[in-house]
Design a protein around this motif. Structure first.
Motif, PDB file in Angstrom:
ATOM      1  N   GLU A  54       0.717  -0.923   0.332  1.00  0.00           N
ATOM      2  CA  GLU A  54       0.240   0.035   0.013  1.00  0.00           C
ATOM      3  C   GLU A  54       1.141   0.870   0.222  1.00  0.00           C
ATOM      4  O   GLU A  54       1.834   1.348   0.315  1.00  0.00           O
ATOM      5  CB  GLU A  54      -1.189  -0.124   1.315  1.00  0.00           C
ATOM      6  CG  GLU A  54      -0.416   0.054   2.635  1.00  0.00           C
ATOM      7  CD  GLU A  54      -1.177   0.349   3.808  1.00  0.00           C
ATOM      8  OE1 GLU A  54      -1.852   0.940   3.160  1.00  0.00           O
ATOM      9  OE2 GLU A  54      -0.639   0.237   4.972  1.00  0.00           O
ATOM     10  N   ILE A  56       1.294   4.586   1.661  1.00  0.00           N
ATOM     11  CA  ILE A  56       1.361   5.405   2.914  1.00  0.00           C
ATOM     12  C   ILE A  56       1.046   7.132   2.997  1.00  0.00           C
ATOM     13  O   ILE A  56       2.352   7.548   2.601  1.00  0.00           O
ATOM     14  CB  ILE A  56       1.535   5.530   3.705  1.00  0.00           C
ATOM     15  CG1 ILE A  56       1.712   3.564   4.110  1.00  0.00           C
ATOM     16  CG2 ILE A  56       1.454   5.542   5.322  1.00  0.00           C
ATOM     17  CD1 ILE A  56       2.159   2.796   5.746  1.00  0.00           C
ATOM     18  N   LYS A 381       1.981   9.768  19.523  1.00  0.00           N
ATOM     19  CA  LYS A 381       3.012   9.862  17.629  1.00  0.00           C
ATOM     20  C   LYS A 381       3.014  10.716  17.715  1.00  0.00           C
ATOM     21  O   LYS A 381       5.097  10.773  17.418  1.00  0.00           O
ATOM     22  CB  LYS A 381       1.661   9.539  17.268  1.00  0.00           C
ATOM     23  CG  LYS A 381       0.664   8.428  17.142  1.00  0.00           C
ATOM     24  CD  LYS A 381      -0.330   8.611  15.614  1.00  0.00           C
ATOM     25  CE  LYS A 381      -1.959   9.337  15.823  1.00  0.00           C
ATOM     26  NZ  LYS A 381      -2.487   9.001  15.407  1.00  0.00           N
ATOM     27  N   ILE A 441       5.927   5.022   1.060  1.00  0.00           N
ATOM     28  CA  ILE A 441       5.496   5.421   1.665  1.00  0.00           C
ATOM     29  C   ILE A 441       6.107   7.539   1.446  1.00  0.00           C
ATOM     30  O   ILE A 441       7.032   7.109   0.210  1.00  0.00           O
ATOM     31  CB  ILE A 441       6.555   5.985   3.553  1.00  0.00           C
ATOM     32  CG1 ILE A 441       6.950   4.808   4.054  1.00  0.00           C
ATOM     33  CG2 ILE A 441       7.017   7.087   4.289  1.00  0.00           C
ATOM     34  CD1 ILE A 441       7.945   4.424   4.986  1.00  0.00           C
ATOM     35  N   PRO A 464      -1.200   9.343  10.729  1.00  0.00           N
ATOM     36  CA  PRO A 464      -1.285   7.438  10.959  1.00  0.00           C
ATOM     37  C   PRO A 464      -1.758   6.864  11.885  1.00  0.00           C
ATOM     38  O   PRO A 464      -0.971   7.028  13.275  1.00  0.00           O
ATOM     39  CB  PRO A 464      -0.243   6.352   9.862  1.00  0.00           C
ATOM     40  CG  PRO A 464       0.089   8.157   9.270  1.00  0.00           C
ATOM     41  CD  PRO A 464      -0.076   8.855  10.000  1.00  0.00           C
ATOM     42  N   GLU A 467      -0.173   1.773  15.038  1.00  0.00           N
ATOM     43  CA  GLU A 467       0.534   0.709  14.970  1.00  0.00           C
ATOM     44  C   GLU A 467       1.672   0.711  13.291  1.00  0.00           C
ATOM     45  O   GLU A 467       2.230   0.742  13.034  1.00  0.00           O
ATOM     46  CB  GLU A 467      -0.186  -0.295  14.605  1.00  0.00           C
ATOM     47  CG  GLU A 467      -1.998  -0.741  14.904  1.00  0.00           C
ATOM     48  CD  GLU A 467      -3.006   0.531  15.257  1.00  0.00           C
ATOM     49  OE1 GLU A 467      -4.056   0.709  14.300  1.00  0.00           O
ATOM     50  OE2 GLU A 467      -2.589   1.497  16.146  1.00  0.00           O
ATOM     51  N   LYS A 468       0.061   1.812  12.184  1.00  0.00           N
ATOM     52  CA  LYS A 468       0.585   1.545  11.321  1.00  0.00           C
ATOM     53  C   LYS A 468       1.764   2.991  11.539  1.00  0.00           C
ATOM     54  O   LYS A 468       2.857   2.504  10.516  1.00  0.00           O
ATOM     55  CB  LYS A 468      -0.063   2.777  10.318  1.00  0.00           C
ATOM     56  CG  LYS A 468       0.402   2.685   8.966  1.00  0.00           C
ATOM     57  CD  LYS A 468      -1.178   2.502   8.110  1.00  0.00           C
ATOM     58  CE  LYS A 468      -1.798   1.650   7.975  1.00  0.00           C
ATOM     59  NZ  LYS A 468      -3.208   1.978   6.607  1.00  0.00           N
ATOM     60  N   LEU A 469       2.070   4.043  12.200  1.00  0.00           N
ATOM     61  CA  LEU A 469       3.042   4.628  12.617  1.00  0.00           C
ATOM     62  C   LEU A 469       4.325   4.167  13.031  1.00  0.00           C
ATOM     63  O   LEU A 469       5.493   4.280  12.319  1.00  0.00           O
ATOM     64  CB  LEU A 469       2.255   5.928  12.822  1.00  0.00           C
ATOM     65  CG  LEU A 469       3.689   6.499  13.610  1.00  0.00           C
ATOM     66  CD1 LEU A 469       3.835   8.300  12.244  1.00  0.00           C
ATOM     67  CD2 LEU A 469       3.112   8.237  14.474  1.00  0.00           C
ATOM     68  N   GLU A 470       4.443   2.749  13.480  1.00  0.00           N
ATOM     69  CA  GLU A 470       6.056   2.537  14.431  1.00  0.00           C
ATOM     70  C   GLU A 470       5.977   1.995  13.045  1.00  0.00           C
ATOM     71  O   GLU A 470       7.890   2.380  12.678  1.00  0.00           O
ATOM     72  CB  GLU A 470       5.195   1.182  15.374  1.00  0.00           C
ATOM     73  CG  GLU A 470       4.607   2.120  16.180  1.00  0.00           C
ATOM     74  CD  GLU A 470       4.171   1.257  17.356  1.00  0.00           C
ATOM     75  OE1 GLU A 470       4.557   1.078  18.734  1.00  0.00           O
ATOM     76  OE2 GLU A 470       3.845   0.322  17.052  1.00  0.00           O
ATOM     77  N   VAL A 471       5.627   1.368  12.431  1.00  0.00           N
ATOM     78  CA  VAL A 471       5.507   0.321  10.882  1.00  0.00           C
ATOM     79  C   VAL A 471       6.822   1.465  10.223  1.00  0.00           C
ATOM     80  O   VAL A 471       7.355   1.110   9.878  1.00  0.00           O
ATOM     81  CB  VAL A 471       5.178  -0.603  10.002  1.00  0.00           C
ATOM     82  CG1 VAL A 471       5.488  -1.029   8.957  1.00  0.00           C
ATOM     83  CG2 VAL A 471       4.428  -1.451  11.553  1.00  0.00           C
ATOM     84  N   MET A 472       6.062   2.886  10.146  1.00  0.00           N
ATOM     85  CA  MET A 472       6.163   3.413   8.665  1.00  0.00           C
ATOM     86  C   MET A 472       7.300   3.951   9.196  1.00  0.00           C
ATOM     87  O   MET A 472       9.068   3.992   8.583  1.00  0.00           O
ATOM     88  CB  MET A 472       5.038   4.684   8.774  1.00  0.00           C
ATOM     89  CG  MET A 472       5.666   5.497   7.585  1.00  0.00           C
ATOM     90  SD  MET A 472       4.116   6.770   7.460  1.00  0.00           S
ATOM     91  CE  MET A 472       4.926   8.007   8.157  1.00  0.00           C
ATOM     92  N   LYS A 475      10.845   1.238   8.926  1.00  0.00           N
ATOM     93  CA  LYS A 475      10.355   1.449   7.433  1.00  0.00           C
ATOM     94  C   LYS A 475      11.952   2.679   7.071  1.00  0.00           C
ATOM     95  O   LYS A 475      12.465   2.674   6.033  1.00  0.00           O
ATOM     96  CB  LYS A 475       9.199   1.267   6.661  1.00  0.00           C
ATOM     97  CG  LYS A 475       8.619   0.173   6.712  1.00  0.00           C
ATOM     98  CD  LYS A 475       7.623  -0.172   5.249  1.00  0.00           C
ATOM     99  CE  LYS A 475       7.164  -1.840   6.074  1.00  0.00           C
ATOM    100  NZ  LYS A 475       6.083  -2.335   4.833  1.00  0.00           N
TER     101      LYS A 475
END
Length: 494
Positions: A54, A56, A381, A441, A464, A467-472, A475
């Motif tokens: 996806e 982001i 965040k 991203i 975001p 959980e998505k922010l942590e991954v982003m 990455k």
């Protein structure tokens, strides 16, 4: 010869005949990198294999696009106004119905489909004035000085239109912070005004220094006529929150140098850092005494797109003008009347944002819980973003004190800078495009906001889900490490 023997006619409007000032307009937040992000989304939908599943979109402060749920009470009142038959529905709380009936009674034909007065529905302007008075501890606010708008952006551009005049060395100059929100540079280019850059101090958490204002003003007076000073507080893209002392210093500077002040305060409810506090320019101005409060011309701006509200698509906002010449204010009223009125649906939502549930109201508990959940999550965040980036070699991120963005500084190897320039790209644009292609991203290069020569940044939203922010963030940090390693090795080989 074309059909019927007629010569082929050229276009009336071409790039050569286009308004030359429009060609100078740039808006990085929705620029080339976002265009590529949209293409990648379409390719993913068509089944094209990518290194990610996806895209982001961390390029823009669009809370609900990032998954933030609307505040229930705000949508209830909006729904009731849009479809008044729901006023008979027992599932809607009585305080929402009361607000909807009051607002509908203030609309032409009791319908949000009717035009309003050009500055906005009178009842809503009264509510905005009361909101400002309450926020500022009782300092008076008059509905006559309130103009509702299509978000804050529309109001800012309208004020700039009033300010801009002259040619050559008499052209209007407008002081804007660097880094800045690209609305300002775009509007000034379109209006053929002179952009006067003053630099925020990254080493001091993006602080505003009056000495830097004086430097910028002194140099600008050699080639234009400075007339206005723009402040963004809390900052976009930099996320700093100005101290009260700083605001006093800025007001004194504007008074001393005879400048019109524009205070962009759309993030006033987005303050997270311990020890940071939002101070409105109007409140500080009046507390400084009549010498300032009766002479400094000030326009302040607010919006329903930010804060804990996040209703970007409704396009609602307001401005308050203070100490504006009455004859000029008549011209402002004329100017806003040309566009008839702001969307009434946006005005309705603005009203419930400034006239929200109070303790004892049926909707207060749910409203309070939803508001606190949004702001607590944003604070968490903000801390996570700062901590994660500062653990990554080659990335430095100042504390995200407020607003909803981080603007980290990144190290880019000389070889990467050389390759970017060979491609005709800003080095941080080169980095951000590669980031998008490899991770999905989408962030905005710092060059789109302005930055000191030789420094590189990007802006990303902290919106975001956690959980998505942590991954982003992981990455992004890992990509920067790979990017740095790759171009450092190429440098060594070269």
């Amino acid at each position: 010869m074309a059909e019927n023997g007629l010569a082929r006619r050229g276009k009336v409007l071409t790039l050569d005949s286009l308004n030359p000032f429009v060609k100078k307009v740039e808006y990085a937040v929705r620029g080339a990198i976002v265009t590529r992000a949209v293409q990648l989304e379409k390719e993913l939908q068509q089944g094209v294999k990518k290194p990610f599943t996806e895209v982001i979109r961390a390029n823009i402060g669009d809370a609900q696009a990032m998954g933030q749920r609307p505040i229930t009470f705000f949508r209830q009142v909006s729904a009731l106004c849009m479809y008044p038959d729901l006023l008979n529905d027992p599932n809607f709380p009585e305080d929402a119905k009361q607000k909807a009936r009051r607002l509908l009674a203030a609309c032409g034909g009791q319908s949000v489909g009717a035009y309003s007065a050009s500055p906005g529905v009178e009842v809503i302007r009264q509510d905005v004035a009361r909101f400002i008075e309450c926020r500022d501890g009782g300092i008076p606010s008059s509905p006559e000085n309130i103009f509702l708008s299509i978000g804050a952006s529309d109001a800012i551009v309208t004020i700039l239109k009033l300010l801009v005049s002259g040619e050559g060395r008499s052209r209007t100059g407008v002081m804007i912070p660097i880094p800045q929100y690209p609305l300002y540079s775009a509007a000034l280019a379109e209006l053929n005004a002179v952009q006067i850059n003053y630099y925020l101090d990254e080493d001091k958490c993006w602080a505003l220094d009056v000495g830097e204002l004086r430097r910028a003003l002194r140099q600008a007076r050699e080639h234009c006529r400075p007339r206005a000073l723009c402040i963004i507080n809390p900052g976009n893209p930099t996320g700093q929150v100005q101290s009260r002392q700083c605001i006093e210093d800025v007001i004194h500077f504007a008074w001393e140098e005879h400048l019109f002040l524009l205070a962009d305060e759309v993030y006033q409810e987005n303050v997270y850092a311990e020890g940071s506090q939002f101070h409105s320019f109007k409140k500080v101005l009046f507390e400084m005494g009549p010498k300032y409060s009766e002479s400094v011309e000030l326009a302040t701006f607010h919006s329903i797109s930010k804060g804990f509200v996040g209703e970007c698509g409704f396009r609602g906002g307001y401005m308050e003008v203070i100490n504006m010449d009455p004859a000029v204010q008549q011209q402002l009223t004329k100017l806003v009347s040309v566009r008839l009125c702001p969307p009434v649906t946006g005005q309705v939502l603005l009203d419930v944002v400034v006239n929200r549930p109070q303790p004892g109201d049926p909707s207060y508990q749910q409203f309070s819980q939803e508001k606190q959940a949004v702001l607590s999550a944003l604070a968490k965040k903000a801390r996570l973003t700062e901590e994660t980036f500062n653990q990554a070699p080659g990335i430095h991120c100042n504390p995200v004190q407020g607003a909803m963005y981080a603007f980290p500084r990144i190290y880019l190897p000389p070889r990467a800078v050389q390759e970017a320039k060979a491609k005709g790209q800003a080095p941080d644009m080169f980095f951000c495009l590669k980031l998008l292609e490899e991770t999905g991203i989408c962030v905005v290069p710092g060059s789109g906001f302005g930055q000191k020569e030789g420094t590189f940044h990007f802006r990303m939203t902290i919106l975001p889900p956690l959980e998505k922010l942590e991954v982003m963030l992981q990455k992004l940090s890992q990509f920067h490490a790979r990017f740095t390693k790759e171009y450092s090795e190429l440098q060594a080989q070269g």
